[in-house]
Structure formats: structure tokens, C-alpha cells
Write an enzyme that holds these catalytic residues in place. Structure first.
Site, short mmCIF file in Angstrom:
data_model
loop_
_atom_site.label_atom_id
_atom_site.label_comp_id
_atom_site.label_asym_id
_atom_site.label_seq_id
_atom_site.Cartn_x
_atom_site.Cartn_y
_atom_site.Cartn_z
CG ASP A 66 -2.16 0.58 1.12
OD1 ASP A 66 -2.22 1.54 0.34
OD2 ASP A 66 -3.13 0.13 1.76
CB SER A 67 0.85 4.29 -2.08
OG SER A 67 -0.37 4.91 -1.75
N GLY A 68 0.39 4.20 1.19
CA GLY A 68 0.34 5.05 2.39
C GLY A 68 -0.58 6.25 2.22
N GLY A 69 -1.09 6.48 1.00
CA GLY A 69 -1.98 7.63 0.77
C GLY A 69 -3.19 7.62 1.70
CG ASP A 124 -3.95 7.08 -3.33
OD1 ASP A 124 -3.04 6.61 -2.62
OD2 ASP A 124 -5.15 6.89 -3.08
CD GLN A 175 -8.42 8.66 -4.22
OE1 GLN A 175 -9.58 8.87 -3.88
NE2 GLN A 175 -7.61 7.89 -3.50
N GLY A 202 -10.71 5.87 -2.31
CA GLY A 202 -11.75 6.62 -1.61
C GLY A 202 -12.66 5.71 -0.83
CG ASP A 251 -6.65 -4.27 0.95
OD1 ASP A 251 -6.96 -3.68 -0.11
OD2 ASP A 251 -6.42 -3.68 2.02
CB CYS A 302 -14.45 -24.46 8.06
SG CYS A 302 -12.87 -23.61 8.08
CB CYS A 304 -9.54 -23.55 9.47
SG CYS A 304 -10.49 -23.23 10.97
CB CYS A 307 -13.48 -25.94 11.73
SG CYS A 307 -14.09 -24.24 11.70
CG HIS A 333 -13.17 -20.04 11.17
ND1 HIS A 333 -13.58 -21.17 10.47
CD2 HIS A 333 -14.18 -19.14 11.04
CE1 HIS A 333 -14.78 -20.95 9.97
NE2 HIS A 333 -15.17 -19.72 10.29
ZN ZN Z 1 -12.69 -23.04 10.30
#
Ligand code: ZN
Length: 354
Positions: A66-69, A124, A175, A202, A251, A302, A304, A307, A333
Site C-alpha cells: 500500500d502506498s500510504g496515501g 495517491d 480517485q 476513496g 483487501d 471448514c 481449518c 474447526c 478460521h
Molecule cells: Zn474453520
């Protein structure tokens, strides 16, 4: 990396409570780190010396930076002492730091090269969606100008890469707030400069929790052949909607932050009802007293470690006792839930295009 993909935020080179092997086991293929935080600790030059962020944190997947903008925008909205904008770039001071730093577009790209990010973002200028038109105009003008400067540094650095090194990708952020004309102008000017991919910039969500119209509009403005990252978009129904629109990358801090707070995303009927408005998941508040004697796993569908190995009763007990193992299992999870969700969407991409 298969698209759509969900990239958890590892802002400070870690997804809190998990290590890189956990991420791999959860089916995560990429992470998002942050240039500001890593420049402060451990420092971009330290990361360069250590072979880049991937090697530093033992992570073999994709690293987007990430650019930090957006972070400087958040700092600036808290206090002008923490963040200001000028033609040169963004000046910021992270909480706990004694002095401020100037992040220019050039430095932003240099640092991302030092960190060896695979997907780099241009600096940005982010604004509030309700900011007046003149501020949105200034945001677009600076974002385009800075993207141009980022591209110049990027092109020079790519030329100087040793042969055999993989060329990173450079993304620019669209933007323009809620103004369609400004969004179009920003997208057109960035497309003219030419980038490997683009990001939605934005605030993406309106006060009633639904995605703002600009999210769909930006996808229309960027040719479908180019990847588009829905920055900060991460509610499961929003991901489904955006994937349907043609967004490929996501993200958000939601699944990891919720996991640490004891909220788990649980699939319903193996994602059978998957749609932007469908009920394909439910939220389980693990601390709830009703799970005290519940021997069932968090999510039947699931695979994981939380679970496979433990009951809701045990997870509830871990949270009740304040043991960090509860946070760790819930985070694992939730990331597995997101990996399963995007796998469903990858399989359905064809039908979205019909
Ligand atoms: Zn799970």
C-alpha cells in the site's frame, strides 16, 4: 495468483497472531503490507539488506504494498500535526514517532523497490467522500501528477533490475469521490500514462452500509482486461458484488480484526446461497454464553485447525479466559472462510461473465 483473490492486511509485516506458514495453510495467496509502517519499523533500507519483505517474514506468496496515501489521509483527518498535503507529497507523523517524514511519489516507489513488493501502488491523495468539489478536483490532479512521477521512477528502476529478477507490477489509484466526471477524468488520465492495474480509491461504503455507485462506475471506466483492486472492500457480500462487477483483488482488516474480537464468519449450506444479497454466511459471536456446552465445530464445512480440532465450547472458553490462542484460532478460521469464499467466486467467474 488466481482471481478474485482476498489479500489480508499484514500492515506491519505480520497478520496479528499468525505467522506466514499459518497464512499459507489457510489458503492465502497474497498479503498487503504498508510502506509507511515498514519505513518506520524495521526501515526500508533494513528490508533491502535482508532481501525484501517476503524473505524477511518467510512469506512465499505475493506481496502487495500500500502506498500510504489512505493512511496519511486518516492521520490528517485526526490532526494537521499528523498529516498534511503539498505539491511535493504527503507529510506525516505516525503515532509514537517524534519527527515527521515527507513521503514523495519518488520515495514511495523507491521504498517499495527496497522492500521488493510484487504489486506496488502509486502514491495517491485520498479525500473524504463529502469533501467539496474543489478538494476532489485537487485530489484527482495530484493523484494523476504523482502517478506520473511514480511511473517515471518505476520505469528507471525496472530498467536497472538484474536479469532474472521478476518485474514487479505498478498499480495506480482512481480517485474522484462521488463525482462521475472527476472519476472519469482520473481514470482516463491514468490509463493514458499506462499501468499494470488500478485500484478503487476513496471511501467505498455509504452510510447505510451498501457500496457507493462509484465502485461500479470505476470498473466500467477501466478496461476489463486490466486488474482492478477494491482497496479496503471486504464484507463478504461486497466481495461477491464486486467480483460480479469484475473486481479481481480485495483487501480489508475485517476478517482478522473481527477474529481477534471473537466474531467468526461461518458458511451456510456450503455457500449454496452465494449472491450479493444472499444469506450464504452468518456471524458467530464466540463469547456468547449459548456456546458454553456446544460440542460442534465453528463451521461444519471448514477444514481449518479451529474447526478440525476444537469445539465452539472450547473456543468460547479461550475467549472467556482471555487467552490469545482464541484470537489466533478465530483469525485462522476467518481467513480460511475468505479463502473458501474466493475459491467459490473463482469457480463462478465464468457465470458472472454470461
Ligand atoms: Zn474453520
Amino acid at each position: 495468483m488466481r482471481l478474485p483473490a482476498f489479500l489480508p492486511d499484514a500492515t506491519k509485516a505480520v497478520v496479528r497472531t499468525l505467522d506466514s506458514m499459518d497464512l499459507e495453510r489457510a489458503g492465502v495467496e497474497g498479503i498487503v503490507v504498508n510502506v509507511l509502517h515498514l519505513s518506520s519499523k524495521p526501515g526500508a533500507s533494513v528490508l533491502r539488506k535482508l532481501g525484501g519483505i517476503g524473505r524477511f517474514m518467510g512469506w512465499r506468496g505475493v506481496v502487495a504494498c500500500d502506498s500510504g496515501g489512505y493512511q496519511i489521509y486518516s492521520l490528517a483527518s485526526r490532526s494537521r500535526k499528523l498529516g498534511t498535503v503539498s505539491e511535493r507529497g504527503l507529510r506525516y507523523r505516525l503515532p509514537g514517532d517524534t519527527s515527521s517524514e515527507l513521503l514523495t511519489p519518488e520515495k514511495c516507489i523507491e521504498k517499495q523497490f527496497q522492500m521488493r513488493a510484487d504489486i506496488m501502488f502509486c502514491l495517491d491523495y485520498c479525500t473524504h467522500p463529502n469533501a467539496p468539489t474543489e478538494v476532489q478536483r485537487e485530489s484527482v490532479a495530484r493523484t494523476v501528477e504523482w502517478a506520473k512521477r511514480c511511473k517515471q521512477v518505476f520505469a528507471r528502476r525496472v530498467e536497472a533490475l538484474p536479469s532474472g529478477d521478476v518485474r514487479p507490477l505498478l498499480f495506480a489509484v482512481v480517485q474522484g469521490g462521488a463525482d462521475p466526471d472527476l472519476r472519469r477524468r482520473c481514470a482516463e488520465e491514468l490509463l493514458e500514462i499506462g499501468f499494470d492495474g488500478y485500484g478503487y480509491g476513496g471511501w467505498p461504503v455509504s452510510s447505510n452500509g451498501t457500496l457507493v455507485e462509484a465502485v461500479a462506475y470505476v470498473r466500467e471506466l477501466i478496461p476489463a482486461s486490466l486488474p482492478l483492486h477494491a482497496l479496503g472492500i471486504g464484507k463478504p457480500e461486497s466481495i461477491v458484488r464486486c467480483a460480479e462487477l469484475g473486481y479481481g483483488l480485495f483487501d480489508c482488516t475485517l476478517p482478522t480484526r473481527d477474529g481477534r474480537r471473537g466474531t467468526a464468519y461461518v458458511s451456510v449450506d456450503g455457500f449454496a446461497g452465494i449472491s450479493p444479497g444472499g444469506s450464504f454466511y452468518e456471524l458467530v459471536r464466540i463469547r456468547d454464553d449459548r456456546y458454553r456446552r456446544d460440542e460442534s465445530p465453528l463451521d461444519d464445512g471448514c477444514d481449518c485447525p479451529a474447526c478440525r480440532g476444537y469445539s465452539r465450547a472450547y473456543l468460547r472458553h479461550l475467549f472467556d479466559s482471555g487467552d490469545p490462542t482464541g484470537q489466533r484460532l478465530a483469525t485462522l478460521h476467518n481467513l480460511r472462510f475468505y479463502a473458501r469464499l474466493v475459491a467459490q467466486l473463482q469457480a463462478r467467474t465464468g457465470s458472472f461473465e454470461d
